[in-house]
Design a protein around this motif. Structure first.
Motif, short mmCIF file in Angstrom:
data_model
loop_
_atom_site.label_atom_id
_atom_site.label_comp_id
_atom_site.label_asym_id
_atom_site.label_seq_id
_atom_site.Cartn_x
_atom_site.Cartn_y
_atom_site.Cartn_z
N PRO A 1 -10.75 -20.09 23.69
CA PRO A 1 -10.50 -20.37 25.11
C PRO A 1 -11.28 -21.57 25.67
CG PRO A 1 -11.85 -18.39 24.84
CD PRO A 1 -11.36 -18.76 23.48
N LEU A 2 -12.31 -22.04 24.98
CA LEU A 2 -13.10 -23.16 25.48
C LEU A 2 -12.54 -24.51 25.07
CD1 LEU A 2 -16.72 -21.76 25.01
CD2 LEU A 2 -15.42 -22.00 27.12
N LYS A 3 -11.48 -24.52 24.28
CA LYS A 3 -10.86 -25.79 23.92
C LYS A 3 -10.21 -26.43 25.13
CE LYS A 3 -9.74 -25.95 19.01
NZ LYS A 3 -8.64 -26.16 18.03
N ARG A 4 -10.18 -27.78 25.16
CA ARG A 4 -9.49 -28.45 26.25
C ARG A 4 -8.01 -28.09 26.21
NH1 ARG A 4 -8.92 -34.86 24.60
NH2 ARG A 4 -8.10 -34.54 22.50
N HIS A 5 -7.38 -28.15 27.38
CA HIS A 5 -6.03 -27.58 27.50
C HIS A 5 -5.04 -28.20 26.53
CE1 HIS A 5 -3.85 -30.89 29.56
NE2 HIS A 5 -5.05 -31.25 29.92
N ALA A 6 -5.16 -29.50 26.25
CA ALA A 6 -4.18 -30.16 25.38
C ALA A 6 -4.34 -29.75 23.92
CB ALA A 6 -4.32 -31.68 25.50
N ASP A 7 -5.46 -29.13 23.57
CA ASP A 7 -5.70 -28.71 22.19
C ASP A 7 -5.42 -27.23 21.97
OD1 ASP A 7 -6.56 -31.28 21.84
OD2 ASP A 7 -8.69 -30.81 21.78
N VAL A 8 -5.02 -26.52 23.00
CA VAL A 8 -4.86 -25.07 22.90
C VAL A 8 -3.71 -24.71 21.97
CG1 VAL A 8 -4.15 -23.01 24.17
CG2 VAL A 8 -5.90 -24.52 25.12
N SER A 9 -4.01 -23.82 21.04
CA SER A 9 -2.99 -23.22 20.19
C SER A 9 -3.00 -21.72 20.41
CB SER A 9 -3.25 -23.52 18.71
OG SER A 9 -2.99 -24.87 18.41
N TYR A 10 -1.82 -21.13 20.40
CA TYR A 10 -1.69 -19.68 20.56
C TYR A 10 -1.37 -19.05 19.21
CZ TYR A 10 -1.27 -20.93 25.50
OH TYR A 10 -1.49 -21.44 26.76
N THR A 11 -2.10 -18.00 18.87
CA THR A 11 -1.86 -17.28 17.62
C THR A 11 -0.87 -16.16 17.87
OG1 THR A 11 -4.13 -17.73 16.91
CG2 THR A 11 -2.93 -16.01 15.73
N ILE A 12 0.21 -16.15 17.11
CA ILE A 12 1.25 -15.14 17.29
C ILE A 12 0.69 -13.75 16.95
CG2 ILE A 12 3.49 -14.32 16.45
CD1 ILE A 12 3.70 -16.81 18.15
N VAL A 13 1.01 -12.77 17.80
CA VAL A 13 0.60 -11.38 17.55
C VAL A 13 1.76 -10.69 16.83
CG1 VAL A 13 -0.24 -9.25 18.59
CG2 VAL A 13 -0.77 -11.45 19.68
N PRO A 14 1.62 -10.37 15.56
CA PRO A 14 2.79 -10.01 14.73
C PRO A 14 3.51 -8.72 15.11
CG PRO A 14 0.90 -10.63 13.37
CD PRO A 14 0.40 -10.46 14.76
N ASN A 15 2.86 -7.80 15.81
CA ASN A 15 3.52 -6.52 16.07
C ASN A 15 4.21 -6.45 17.43
OD1 ASN A 15 0.98 -6.48 17.45
ND2 ASN A 15 1.20 -4.27 17.70
N MET A 16 4.21 -7.54 18.19
CA MET A 16 4.78 -7.51 19.53
C MET A 16 6.30 -7.68 19.54
SD MET A 16 2.49 -6.81 21.71
CE MET A 16 0.71 -6.58 21.69
N GLN B 1 -0.18 -20.42 14.22
CA GLN B 1 -0.64 -20.84 15.52
C GLN B 1 0.24 -21.99 16.00
OE1 GLN B 1 -4.75 -21.59 14.22
NE2 GLN B 1 -5.39 -19.90 15.53
N PHE B 2 0.50 -22.02 17.31
CA PHE B 2 1.41 -23.00 17.88
C PHE B 2 0.86 -23.60 19.16
CE2 PHE B 2 4.13 -20.17 15.44
CZ PHE B 2 5.01 -21.04 14.81
N GLN B 3 1.20 -24.85 19.36
CA GLN B 3 1.04 -25.47 20.67
C GLN B 3 2.39 -25.45 21.37
OE1 GLN B 3 -0.60 -29.39 20.24
NE2 GLN B 3 -2.69 -28.65 20.06
N PHE B 4 2.36 -25.16 22.66
CA PHE B 4 3.59 -25.22 23.45
C PHE B 4 3.93 -26.68 23.70
CE2 PHE B 4 6.16 -25.37 27.21
CZ PHE B 4 6.98 -24.26 27.13
N VAL B 5 5.18 -27.07 23.40
CA VAL B 5 5.59 -28.46 23.57
C VAL B 5 6.43 -28.63 24.83
CG1 VAL B 5 6.88 -30.39 22.55
CG2 VAL B 5 5.49 -28.90 21.09
N GLU B 6 7.51 -27.84 24.95
CA GLU B 6 8.41 -28.03 26.08
C GLU B 6 9.44 -26.92 26.13
OE1 GLU B 6 10.41 -31.70 25.35
OE2 GLU B 6 11.17 -31.07 23.41
#
Length: 652
Positions: A393-408, A489-494
């Protein structure tokens, strides 16, 4: 957004329920994951799913231990991502293969390969007739075996129209989601719930009853109505429940700000779902800080606050406090509001709000006001499914990646035939990362499973959910950045469906964001902030051209410096230079006319938000449209225009 309550974690087969032996807020069992429901009806030819063996963890009584257990659960989920994904899909098929929708593709079978071969990839328009039939009173087994509990109502500001998304009772998933998010936050910031309260700006919307009797609600309203949330609200949040459910958004915002100022010495974190709502709160504070101080000084709320719930709730915490009012007046009366959030709430550790994707346009303003507080985007979630969490969570916003939660949900990823942009600020408008070699145009592009994505490649997200969506395209474009254990892990693009186009060129949301970011850099040293923008393709004349609406704000309140037209013309050129190759070709050929920036007066984008809220959108979930499709919205923005700029010169 996490629910905020501590939870006792136990990996077991029991459904999440309050601990019977305690009355504290920190007593809730959660099981590992709802892979198999013993009571669920099974389709013919479909066997029972055996869950993965789960290592047993003891029940933890201390908050630190509980949230350490949450991190251990996430490690388990991501390490066994492939097996868990297989189980999720198998369970969904076991339950729903004989529904009307799936029976047409699977003939009642539960074979996963048959599912991938026969079940088509769809959009909302494809499944909408089935959803409407259920909303109009037909049985929910059209789509799924389990009865629906209602519908989530999406905002419609991204794609143009609100959607009804089927929902079922998945309280255990919600508790697990909240626990995972809170575990990550606690790892980086400590136990803030013991240190103080959250000033979270929250806005519920009225429920809509469908002809079937099922209710349609925004996802945030569902959260706010959970008994677990209502029970812990007074302990962990500054906003009284009455202010959250106040139907007048302006009264709700004002009262939540007032409550947050009264309790300013207790506030340890500030935020809302999206960055846009946080900035709207700062604008309200700028306009009404003297009035707010007067309320605090006298102990009486303003007469225009007519909502009885708000008035009654505030009467319990609003007492005459001249010293507090004077302190706030001294802070707000300064020439510059730079760092105002940290000055008003000195114990705050971070600002929690989604700042990725199109929300990134608000980060410069938030950083100006924040006083150095980190901007934390904790999760990636949509109305259709909970998708991922931010482990750093301390990464700058442009570097944020989200890790997929596999059971959702069951996740698939459709490769996108395009260059996948790098989206770091120091590279904006300069370079593109080449996409991986795709299949030839003669071959159909097939989606890949969660564990088979390739870092650097862009994908469109597809979900299959327990609530009756099968191979459903969310409409989001993501770039794979790596893996945590075996979960990508993914960054949101658009957003996929938000583009500008005059001829054969296509300008995406990410393209537009990069161009705006490069152009607005010219205004930063001049003391102006870009606080909002939107766009549309004007084809009313020939040739057509791109129009950008910009709202600008002076950093210093006493700054009388006028906007330099020459700088704005240069901004137009910078934007055009930053757009894609095809745009430039058509621009050189005069197939596209010069891009135009229309500067609107301050408050215009607030008026735009107010319009959407009046149409039923929750301010908690509001996202300003990056590309305008509504004549009403066009009228609002055009009515605020105070200057138009373009540059007929071509410099590329």
């Amino acid at each position: 957004m996490g629910s905020g309550f501590g939870v006792t974690l136990k990996l077991s087969e029991s459904f999440c329920r309050p601990h019977p032996s305690s009355q504290s807020f920190n007593c809730c069992y959660i099981r590992y994951t709802p892979i198999y429901y013993p009571s669920a009806p099974k389709s013919e030819n479909c066997g029972k799913v055996e869950p993965l063996p789960v290592p047993q963890l003891q029940v933890y009584s201390m908050a630190t231990e509980r949230h350490q257990a949450g991190l251990e659960i996430f490690e388990y989920l991501t390490t066994n991502a492939y097996q868990i994904q297989e189980q999720v899909l198998e369970e969904i098929l076991n339950r729903n293969a004989r529904t009307e929708y799936l029976r047409g593709f699977l003939n009642g079978q539960c074979d996963k390969q048959l599912f991938k071969k026969n079940v088509p990839i769809i959009t909302y328009q494809d499944v909408e007739p089935y959803i409407n039939r259920i909303a109009n009173g037909e049985p929910s087994d059209i789509l799924l075996a389990e009865p629906l509990t209602g519908f989530y109502r999406s905002t419609g500001t991204s794609g143009g129209q609100p959607k009804l998304i089927p929902s079922i009772d998945e309280e255990d998933k919600l508790v697990l989601r909240d626990t995972l998010i809170e575990s990550v936050i606690r790892k980086h910031f400590g136990d803030l719930d013991k240190a103080g309260k959250r000033m979270e700006l929250m806005f519920a919307k009225p429920e809509i009853e469908t002809p079937s009797g099922l209710m349609a609600r925004t996802a945030t309203t569902v959260l706010f109505k959970r008994s677990s949330f209502i029970n812990i609200l007074p302990k962990l949040y500054t906003s009284p429940i009455e202010t959250i459910f106040c139907l007048d958004t302006n009264q709700s915002m004002y009262c939540q700000l007032l409550a947050g100022l009264i309790q300013r010495d207790e506030v340890v974190r500030i935020g809302s779902i999206f960055a846009s709502a946080v900035l709207r709160a700062i604008k309200c504070l700028e306009d009404r800080w003297k009035e707010l101080c007067s309320n605090i000084k006298t102990g009486h709320v303003s007469d225009w606050i007519t909502d009885s719930g708000c008035r009654n709730a505030l009467s319990l915490i609003l007492k005459p406090n001249p010293d507090l009012a004077d302190s706030i007046e001294n802070i707000c009366g300064c020439e510059s509001w730079e760092g105002i959030i940290k000055k008003l709430w000195p114990k705050a550790k971070y600002i929690g709000a989604i700042t990725t994707g199109f929300m990134s346009q608000y980060t410069a303003a938030l950083e100006f006001y924040s006083g150095g507080l980190p901007l934390v985007s904790s999760f990636y979630v949509c109305s259709e499914a909970m998708c991922g969490i931010n482990l750093e969570p301390l990464k700058r916003h442009a570097d944020v990646s989200y890790t997929i939660v596999p059971n959702m949900a069951y996740f698939e990823f459709l490769p996108v035939k395009k260059d996948c942009p790098t989206i770091f600020p120091d590279q904006v408008g300069v370079s593109h990362q080449e996409s991986k070699e795709m299949k030839s145009n003669n071959e159909a592009i097939e989606p890949v499973d969660l564990v088979n994505v390739e870092p650097g490649q862009c994908y469109e997200l597809i979900v299959t959910t327990s609530a009756g969506l099968y191979r459903y395209k969310i409409g989001d474009i993501l770039m794979a950045t790596g893996f945590h254990n075996n979960a990508p892990q993914f960054q949101f693009v658009e957003r996929q469906n938000v583009i500008l186009s005059i001829d054969a060129e296509k300008t995406s949301e990410a393209d537009l964001s990069r161009a705006v970011t490069k152009a607005k850099a010219l205004l930063d040293p001049l003391g102006f902030l870009l606080t909002g923008y939107s766009s549309y393709a004007d084809t009313s004349s020939t040739p057509g051209y791109y129009v950008l609406f910009w709202e600008l704000k002076r950093k210093e309140s006493n700054d009388t410096k006028e906007l330099d037209p020459k700088i704005m013309v240069e901004c137009c050129s910078r934007m055009e230079e930053s757009l894609n190759y095809t745009y430039k070709v058509y621009r050189k050929e005069n197939t596209i006319a010069p891009l135009e920036i229309r500067v609107v007066k301050e408050g215009t984008f607030d008026a735009l938000m107010d319009y959407y809220v009046s149409q039923g959108v929750s301010m908690s979930q509001y996202k300003a449209p990056s590309c305008i499709k509504s004549k009403e919205v066009m009228k609002i923005l055009d009515s605020g225009v105070i200057g138009k700029f373009s540059n007929p010169e071509i410099r590329f």
